[in-house]
Design an enzyme around this catalytic site. Structure first.
Site, PDB file in Angstrom:
ATOM      1  N   ASP A  84       7.409   8.287   5.082  1.00  0.00           N
ATOM      2  CA  ASP A  84       7.996   8.480   3.988  1.00  0.00           C
ATOM      3  C   ASP A  84       8.202  10.117   3.682  1.00  0.00           C
ATOM      4  O   ASP A  84       8.625  10.760   4.630  1.00  0.00           O
ATOM      5  CB  ASP A  84       7.150   7.985   2.665  1.00  0.00           C
ATOM      6  CG  ASP A  84       7.762   7.611   1.379  1.00  0.00           C
ATOM      7  OD1 ASP A  84       8.519   8.422   0.944  1.00  0.00           O
ATOM      8  OD2 ASP A  84       7.292   6.438   1.054  1.00  0.00           O
ATOM      9  N   ALA A  89       0.728  -1.294  -0.101  1.00  0.00           N
ATOM     10  CA  ALA A  89      -0.047  -0.008  -0.025  1.00  0.00           C
ATOM     11  C   ALA A  89       0.842   1.245   0.031  1.00  0.00           C
ATOM     12  O   ALA A  89       1.961   1.109   0.217  1.00  0.00           O
ATOM     13  CB  ALA A  89      -0.858   0.070   0.975  1.00  0.00           C
ATOM     14  N   LYS A  90       0.372   2.408  -0.395  1.00  0.00           N
ATOM     15  CA  LYS A  90       1.143   3.781  -0.085  1.00  0.00           C
ATOM     16  C   LYS A  90       0.004   4.878   0.013  1.00  0.00           C
ATOM     17  O   LYS A  90      -1.202   4.608  -0.487  1.00  0.00           O
ATOM     18  CB  LYS A  90       1.854   3.811  -1.557  1.00  0.00           C
ATOM     19  CG  LYS A  90       3.152   4.731  -1.200  1.00  0.00           C
ATOM     20  CD  LYS A  90       4.279   3.927  -0.328  1.00  0.00           C
ATOM     21  CE  LYS A  90       5.510   4.816  -0.163  1.00  0.00           C
ATOM     22  NZ  LYS A  90       6.575   4.065   0.409  1.00  0.00           N
ATOM     23  N   GLY A  91       0.340   5.800   0.473  1.00  0.00           N
ATOM     24  CA  GLY A  91      -0.534   6.974   0.620  1.00  0.00           C
ATOM     25  C   GLY A  91       0.174   8.407   0.612  1.00  0.00           C
ATOM     26  O   GLY A  91       1.555   8.321   0.637  1.00  0.00           O
TER      27      GLY A  91
END
Length: 409
Positions: A142, A101-103
């Protein structure tokens, strides 16, 4: 070529070798969920500001989804989906029980005050709290985020769901974070780079290096490589670059960077054009900043024999082809920078068990996983006679594909 198109190209190169059907390719590439949300907050001056937030949840075949949160003005849906897809293969390559996943939020964090950043973070959690959590999707730091942001995420999530520090990783140690998490990505990059040098029978003390990017990942990579004897000739950050033919004094450079906010003006080196770091006369090049810095325009000028991708997506496919033709060995991002998510996994495990590890255990476990993962990818590359990037995708896609088939639809 967009960031996501590049990841799909790398995927298809491996999928062709595996003989994957089009149906299976579509299944493995299609994200589970794409979230796009409004984050509206009141600024310190009373004005209302509206930002767009994203959470891309790519795959959950091997466990809950995992990936960082990026707060940056350039964040868009394509970039976040590309990074979420990379996380699926990355967690599989190091064989930890996660999906990808990433956001992110499209916001210039430098334009926000401390209190505005907190309100943006909490507003984002308000929008996505029902689709994240310790058994669903676990965010982490991040670009543009840090341990403080993760602390706010945990606090806001717990307002809805009660005490559960495993809902997010990369937290401050005082709030159930893991010792060694801050250094983890850089330590993993260094361990993989040293493993590569060992395979090539090149002693670290006879190796020169350049590091593009001197943030969290670049600084710890430099520190660990320097400790093992690698001569780091060039370092750059967003504000400047420095060069010393005899090798930079890394502890002194770190102190200078902390004091002044960058490497520019370091007395123990000559100034260098930032872009020249990528093509400097060294054995080992480590891009540790943003994506897309190695392109068809500059790849042919890279003089390093080895490239270890500390950043996500730093090499465009056209540059990768040039490296392959020029016999430049590239350790791909989905292996090289997996130290961060690996120690995030350790943090999650500790939070679930309510049991604290000391830093020596974290480091030992990380070193073991990174060494074993490099060995698996190296052996796959030798067996199939393919570049390390293709070998890493073969390992990652193979594990995700088998889990998908075994579990069924």
């Amino acid at each position: 070529m967009t960031a996501y198109a590049a990841t799909v190209r790398y995927f298809n190169e491996a999928a062709d070798l595996m003989g994957l059907s089009q149906n299976m390719r579509t299944l493995l590439l299609t994200p589970q969920r794409e979230v796009k949300c409004q984050v509206a907050v009141q600024k310190d001056d009373g004005q209302i500001a509206t930002y767009i937030g994203y959470r891309m949840q790519h795959d959950r075949a091997r466990g809950p989804m995992k990936g960082g949160l990026r707060f940056d003005a350039a964040v868009d849906a394509d970039e976040v989906l590309a990074l979420a897809t990379l996380m699926t293969w990355k967690t599989a390559v190091v064989n930890i029980p996660y999906g990808g996943a990433k956001g992110g939020i499209a916001v210039d964090v430098k334009s926000l005050s401390h209190s505005e950043l907190e309100r943006v973070t909490r507003g984002f959690v308000d929008a996505i709290h029902d689709v994240i959590g310790p058994d669903k999707d676990i965010p982490a730091p991040d670009m543009g985020t840090n341990a403080q942001v993760m602390a706010w995420i945990m606090s806001q999530y717990q307002k809805y769901h009660g005490f559960n520090p495993a809902c997010v990783t990369g937290k401050p140690v005082e709030l159930h974070g893991a010792d060694g998490r801050e250094e983890a990505t850089g330590r993993g990059v260094a361990k993989v780079a040293l493993a590569l040098l060992k395979k090539e029978n090149r002693p670290p003390e006879e190796t020169t290096a350049a590091i593009q990017g001197f943030g969290n990942v670049g600084t710890f990579t430099a520190e660990f490589l320097h400790e093992d004897g690698v001569k780091i000739r060039a370092v750059s950050d967003a504000y400047g670059a420095v060069w010393n033919d005899d090798g930079l004094d890394i502890p002194a450079l770190l102190a200078h960077s902390r004091e002044t906010g960058g490497v520019k003006g370091f007395a123990g080196a000559d100034a260098l054009d930032g872009g020249a770091v990528l093509t400097s006369d060294v054995d080992l090049l480590i891009p540790a900043a943003i994506g897309g810095v190695l392109t068809k325009e500059n790849a042919g000028d890279v003089r390093a024999k080895y490239v270890v991708e500390a950043a996500n997506n730093p090499t465009r496919p056209e540059a990768d082809e040039i490296f392959h033709r020029n016999d430049v060995l590239v350790v791909p991002d989905i292996l090289a920078n997996a130290g961060g998510v690996t120690v995030s996994y350790f943090e999650w495990v500790q939070n679930r068990q309510h049991f604290k590890w000391d830093k020596s255990r974290v480091r030992n476990e990380l070193d073991k996983i990174m060494s074993n993962s490099f060995e698996a990818v190296w052996n796959k590359a030798q067996e199939k006679k393919v570049p390390l990037r293709t070998a890493a995708y073969l390992v990652g896609i193979g594990r995700v594909g088998r889990a998908t088939v075994l579990a069924g639809i």
